[in-house]
Design an enzyme around this catalytic site. Structure first.
Site, PDB file in Angstrom:
ATOM      1  N   ASP A   8       0.857  -1.182   0.000  1.00  0.00           N
ATOM      2  CA  ASP A   8       0.000   0.000   0.000  1.00  0.00           C
ATOM      3  C   ASP A   8       0.894   1.233   0.000  1.00  0.00           C
ATOM      4  OD1 ASP A   8      -2.070   1.777   0.255  1.00  0.00           O
ATOM      5  OD2 ASP A   8      -2.423   1.361   2.383  1.00  0.00           O
ATOM      6  N   ASP A 106      -3.507   2.420  -5.629  1.00  0.00           N
ATOM      7  CA  ASP A 106      -2.206   2.400  -4.949  1.00  0.00           C
ATOM      8  C   ASP A 106      -2.007   1.159  -4.066  1.00  0.00           C
ATOM      9  OD1 ASP A 106      -3.957   3.084  -2.863  1.00  0.00           O
ATOM     10  OD2 ASP A 106      -2.384   4.197  -1.838  1.00  0.00           O
ATOM     11  N   GLU A 107      -2.705   0.098  -4.367  1.00  0.00           N
ATOM     12  CA  GLU A 107      -2.654  -1.101  -3.516  1.00  0.00           C
ATOM     13  C   GLU A 107      -2.673  -2.360  -4.357  1.00  0.00           C
ATOM     14  OE1 GLU A 107      -5.685  -1.887  -0.288  1.00  0.00           O
ATOM     15  OE2 GLU A 107      -6.006   0.220  -0.751  1.00  0.00           O
TER      16      GLU A 107
HETATM   17 MG    MG Z   1      -2.427   4.018   0.334  1.00  0.00          MG
END
Ligand code: MG
Length: 354
Positions: A8, A106-107
């Protein structure tokens, strides 16, 4: 040995902005609506750690954020920039494992079972990934490692920013026990409140609660929560857009024509597929029901919405509409099913993340 990693990015939007505007580095940065000197409307989409020190957080109204820190740098989101950065990052991450699953801008999850021998090596592997990301993109991420996606995901959040948290299978219970139930995927403020009325606040308390109590109180979702409290989770790492549908079907104990029983079973199935849906963070457009009559004549019927959603009520409303004509059939029913399909990824604009 199955070893799953969850990566993350730390305060992704804000970090990308800091990288592009080095002069704002070290200052509180809030990405979101224009505060218009305290008269603005809309919310803060995300902010950096410095801004959080002032009590600012994502989804807060922008005027409230402005009140807490008028001298913060307020920026309007630049989604093109975030999404091109994300594409480069995902390319890097995907070079570290064959099996990957991106879950948001974003993961992502990586199945590194065939890349490392044990959890110590997994930690080193995580360090290598972080180094490459720092070198190529000058960005930080946090990494969680565990025996399934649930544990990996909770772990990545434990040592933010720039952290690595490793939870081998034998430590899963100790790791989860003291954490608040909210840490479990899908448990929001409402479920948290309901659990509190049963005196359940930590994951250990949830685990110690009998499964039957939870089933009685929450239905299928209760059993699902109990499994999470035990540290059980999915290990299926695959890109979800490849997944075409989520479905469940059940045969009646006895063939039936009872409308109430039929609809009730469909609702239960709806809750089961919905739990899967939220676990995977999918949004669906199409609901299909399957009906098999006692003579094995099998029919399907589908309805779609224009906008992808993850709302359980949309599933139930579709069921009501779709099952209606079949309830007038003379024959008894043997089996019913519910299937969701036509998945999409939520647009970055609609995401609130950090
Ligand atoms: Mg994040």
């Amino acid at each position: 040995m199955v070893i799953i990693m969850h990566i993350d990015m730390d305060c992704f939007f804000a970090a990308v902005e800091e990288k592009h505007n080095p002069e704002i580095k070290g200052k509180p940065v809030v990405i979101g609506a224009d505060p218009k000197n305290g008269a603005g409307r809309g919310v803060a989409a995300t902010c950096n750690y410095k801004a959080r020190e002032f009590g600012i957080h994502s989804a807060m109204s922008i005027t409230q954020a402005y009140k807490r820190c008028p001298t913060a740098v307020f920026l309007q989101p630049n989604f093109k920039r975030y999404s091109s950065t994300s594409q480069r990052l995902m390319k890097i991450f995907k070079s570290f494992a064959e099996k990957t699953q991106q879950v948001s801008i974003d993961e992502l999850y990586l199945d590194i079972s065939n890349k490392v021998q044990n959890y110590q090596e997994a930690k080193n592997y995580a360090n290598r990934i972080k180094k490459v990301v720092k070198k190529k993109e000058q960005l930080n991420c946090s990494i969680g490692i565990g025996p399934n996606k649930l544990i990996a995901k909770i772990a990545s959040d434990m040592n933010k920013p720039d952290g690595i948290t490793v939870v081998p299978p034998e430590e899963v219970h100790n790791f989860l026990s003291p954490l608040p139930v909210r840490k479990l995927i899908g448990i929001g403020p409402k479920t948290e409140q309901k659990l509190a009325t049963l005196n359940i606040r930590t994951i250990e308390q949830l685990r110690r609660c009998s499964k039957q109590t939870l089933l009685n109180r929450f239905g299928v979702w209760g059993g699902y929560m109990h499994n999470m409290a035990l540290g059980k989770g999915s290990t299926a790492v695959s890109n979800y857009l490849k997944r075409k549908s989520i479905g469940k079907q059940r045969t009646f104990d006895e063939d039936t024509k009872n409308s109430e029983d039929i609809v009730q079973l469909l609702y239960t199935l709806a809750e089961m597929v919905h739990a899967k849906l939220t676990e995977r963070k999918f949004y669906f457009k199409t609901v299909t029901i399957v009906v098999r009559f006692a003579d094995f004549d099998t029919r399907t019927s589908a309805s779609s919405t224009h906008i992808a959603t993850n709302n359980i009520n949309v599933i139930k409303e579709s069921i009501n509409k779709l099952i209606h004509p079949y309830l007038h059939d003379q024959r008894k029913m043997r089996l019913v099913g519910v299937r969701l399909s036509n998945f999409t990824q939520k647009q970055p604009e609609q995401m609130l993340l950090c």
